[in-house]
Enzyme design. Structure first.
Site, PDB file in Angstrom:
ATOM      1  N   GLY A   1      27.185  64.621  59.169  1.00  0.00           N
ATOM      2  CA  GLY A   1      26.792  66.005  58.928  1.00  0.00           C
ATOM      3  C   GLY A   1      25.675  66.124  57.896  1.00  0.00           C
TER       4      GLY A   1
ATOM      5  N   HIS B   1      18.531  67.720  67.178  1.00  0.00           N
ATOM      6  CA  HIS B   1      17.986  68.191  65.902  1.00  0.00           C
ATOM      7  C   HIS B   1      17.077  69.402  66.090  1.00  0.00           C
ATOM      8  CE1 HIS B   1      18.810  64.458  63.187  1.00  0.00           C
ATOM      9  NE2 HIS B   1      19.885  64.942  63.773  1.00  0.00           N
TER      10      HIS B   1
ATOM     11  N   ARG C   1      17.529  73.296  64.462  1.00  0.00           N
ATOM     12  CA  ARG C   1      16.496  73.955  63.645  1.00  0.00           C
ATOM     13  C   ARG C   1      15.922  75.206  64.293  1.00  0.00           C
ATOM     14  NH1 ARG C   1      14.405  68.898  63.638  1.00  0.00           N
ATOM     15  NH2 ARG C   1      12.584  69.573  64.780  1.00  0.00           N
TER      16      ARG C   1
ATOM     17  N   GLU D   1       5.279  65.045  63.188  1.00  0.00           N
ATOM     18  CA  GLU D   1       5.863  63.731  63.454  1.00  0.00           C
ATOM     19  C   GLU D   1       4.974  62.657  62.850  1.00  0.00           C
ATOM     20  OE1 GLU D   1       7.047  62.905  67.465  1.00  0.00           O
ATOM     21  OE2 GLU D   1       7.586  64.991  67.832  1.00  0.00           O
TER      22      GLU D   1
ATOM     23  N   GLU E   1      12.978  63.632  57.484  1.00  0.00           N
ATOM     24  CA  GLU E   1      14.104  62.992  58.163  1.00  0.00           C
ATOM     25  C   GLU E   1      13.574  61.923  59.118  1.00  0.00           C
ATOM     26  OE1 GLU E   1      16.966  65.631  59.853  1.00  0.00           O
ATOM     27  OE2 GLU E   1      18.396  63.981  59.757  1.00  0.00           O
TER      28      GLU E   1
END
Lengths: 134, 175
Positions: free
Chosen positions: B12, B50, B54, B63, B82
């Site tokens: 999480g 993901h 978001r 990226e 991330e």
């Protein structure tokens, strides 16, 4: 619901028993339901026990049987909102090469996130010492 | 301000890091800086998951699988990075091979930290499965651990996420 987590062999069960005063016969074990007990027998025991040890083994079995561990947790929670779950923390390693093991690790993590969100208390046990983190 | 968020697989930590950033961003522009390489179906599934998390939260996505310092100038004020574990792997095993990646990764993050008003960096706990690995994997584990230590030293706060629950290791008061 109460959740005990932490690495393998850290003393989760002993810590749980000393905090909640639970006797051995009140604990169902993820190991024991691996045998060929009938589902009905298992369910009736789940209703009677106070705690469920080695829950990660149940998650593995549920996956092998094609069941959704999140749904199974929901079911258990609906029937037993007071249950104490003990589950190994399995996510703190290198990503496994085998798809099946990656899926298992993912499933334990997501199921325990759901359990922790529902739980009134979450304990994390390391070296036999339980820390209440929720 | 930099906050380092760590945790195991499926702990999480992403959800927590995102919620933390949204809480602290205070209306600042938000960038999601993704370091994962698009290398197959499983990666695409993770990226999709993901993205769905978001969605509608006002993130611009960038990226950069390596050299994140090069995109620091393009980031908005609040950055969710991330993750450090992918970045480290990409720097070690990509087209260019950097065996001692820890210093390099930490230096890249440093550039981003100086540029961003708020940086939430997600990393990974991969150190406790107790298995023996080949030399390449052991090198990776060691380098990632070194990155984590370097970043934790510079971070204003460090938090370990355990099944969605924050366990603060540093700077609990400031968040």
């Amino acid at each position: 619901m109460v959740l005990f987590t932490g690495g393998a062999f850290q003393g989760k069960r002993t810590a749980m028993q000393s905090i909640f005063g639970i006797a051995d016969h009140e604990i169902m074990d993820g190991k024991e339901s691996a045998d060929d007990k009938s589902a009905a027998e298992r369910d009736s025991r789940a209703k009677a026990v106070a705690a469920f040890d080695h829950y990660h083994l149940c998650i593995r079995r549920q996956m092998e049987q094609g069941l959704d561990p999140l749904e199974e947790l929901e079911k258990l929670y609906r029937e037993r909102p007071d249950i104490i779950l003990l589950c190994d923390e399995v996510g703190q390693g290198i990503v496994p090469l085998e798809q099946k093991e990656r899926d298992y690790r993912e499933a334990v993590g997501r199921t325990m996130c759901a359990a922790a969100a529902k739980a009134d208390a979450v304990y994390r046990v390391i070296c036999g010492i339980a820390e209440r983190i929720k | 301000m930099m906050i380092l968020v760590s945790g195991g697989a499926a702990s999480g930590k992403s959800e927590y890091a995102e919620a933390l950033l949204l809480r602290l961003a205070n209306g600042a522009g938000k960038t999601y800086l993704a370091t994962m390489k698009r290398d197959g179906e499983e990666a695409e599934r993770r990226i999709l998951r993901h993205r769905q998390l978001r969605e509608g939260k006002g993130f611009e996505t960038l990226e950069a699988p390596v050299n994140i310092d090069a995109v620091a100038g393009a980031c908005r004020e609040a950055v969710l990075l991330e993750c450090i574990s992918n970045l480290t792997a990409n720097e070690m095993f990509g087209e260019e091979v950097h065996t001692a990646a820890a210093e390099r990764v930490a230096a890249e993050v440093d550039v981003l930290q100086k540029k961003a008003k708020l940086l939430v960096a997600v990393t990974n706990e991969v150190f406790s499965d107790g298995l023996s690995y080949d030399e390449m994997t052991v090198n990776y584990i060691r380098e990632l651990a070194a990155v984590n230590r370097l970043l934790a030293k510079r971070a204003d706060a460090v938090v370990e996420v355990v099944y969605g629950i924050p366990v603060w290791r540093k700077g609990a008061g400031i968040c």
